[in-house]
Design a protein around this motif. Sequence first.
Motif, short mmCIF file in Angstrom:
data_model
loop_
_atom_site.label_atom_id
_atom_site.label_comp_id
_atom_site.label_asym_id
_atom_site.label_seq_id
_atom_site.Cartn_x
_atom_site.Cartn_y
_atom_site.Cartn_z
N ARG A 154 0.82 -1.23 0.00
CA ARG A 154 0.00 0.00 0.00
C ARG A 154 0.85 1.27 0.00
N THR A 155 2.12 1.15 0.39
CA THR A 155 2.98 2.34 0.50
C THR A 155 3.46 2.77 -0.88
N LEU A 156 3.39 4.07 -1.12
CA LEU A 156 3.85 4.59 -2.41
C LEU A 156 5.37 4.73 -2.42
N ALA A 157 5.96 4.42 -3.56
CA ALA A 157 7.40 4.64 -3.71
C ALA A 157 7.66 6.14 -3.80
N PRO A 158 8.48 6.72 -2.91
CA PRO A 158 8.73 8.16 -2.98
C PRO A 158 9.38 8.54 -4.32
N ALA A 159 8.83 9.59 -4.94
CA ALA A 159 9.34 10.01 -6.25
C ALA A 159 10.83 10.33 -6.22
N ARG A 160 11.30 10.86 -5.08
CA ARG A 160 12.72 11.25 -5.02
C ARG A 160 13.65 10.04 -5.13
N LEU A 161 13.10 8.84 -4.92
CA LEU A 161 13.94 7.65 -5.03
C LEU A 161 13.89 7.02 -6.42
#
Length: 224
Positions: A96-103
């Motif tokens: 359910r956790t979104l992958a942070p865009a900065r990564l």
Amino acid sequence: MDLYDVMRRTFAAREFTADPLPDDVLFTILDHARFAPSGGNRQGWRVIVVRDQRTKETLAALSGIAAKRYAAQVQLGENPWNTIVPTAADATTIERTLAPARLTEPIARAPVVLVICVDLRVVASMDQDLDRVGIVSGASIYPFAWNILLAARHEGFAGTITTLAVAQEGKVQELLGLPSYVAVCSVMPLGRPVRDLTRLRRTPVGDFAVRERWGGTPFTAPGG
Ligand SMILES: Cc1cc2nc3c(=O)[nH]c(=O)nc-3n(C[C@H](O)[C@H](O)[C@H](O)COP(=O)(O)O)c2cc1C
């Protein structure tokens, strides 16, 4: 830049201008980075220079899979992907956790991405029989990766050692046609950084160096 300045100011750059990083500059960077040390001077490093946009986007997407667990663990106050302390994050929470865009986005947006690999057939792994995660093998490749970032900094460019895609190593090998004995060590976006960070957050020497044995007196500046 003076060597000490380069060492103190080589930050993890994740945002890049539209400037290209031309092949001749990249060649110069690699030509200096190759003087890195490796166990037995075996120089097992191999570099795939990726400029193809679809390949970059696939590498970013593959990084996003491990980034979900990374972010879920950060939200729980854990040290992500650690092998000593088990995670409290369950599979549903991670999914359910979104992958942070900065990564992920730096890999899709950088003008060039280096996939830094090592030929495991030439790597000496002195800790292979220990009951813990391997560390020594990395010492034959990450000094090379770091040399790339130091040289890039010297040339006015910057980037980041990223490792999230390594969790999907089989898919990266398939994407790039790597043999099974070639390990993926870093997916490194490189480009002209949008900003120049000069004050990096690092703990002082006395916090990590001690005299004579674990728990010894902190090794602080003489006379300090
Ligand atoms: C072994 C290693 C793995 C890393 N993996 C990632 C990564 O997957 N993604 C990312 O954005 N940064 C990654 N980094 C960059 C670190 O987050 C960065 O070096 C650290 O936060 C210090 O940043 P600073 O130099 O800008 O202060 C990695 C760095 C190292 C040394």
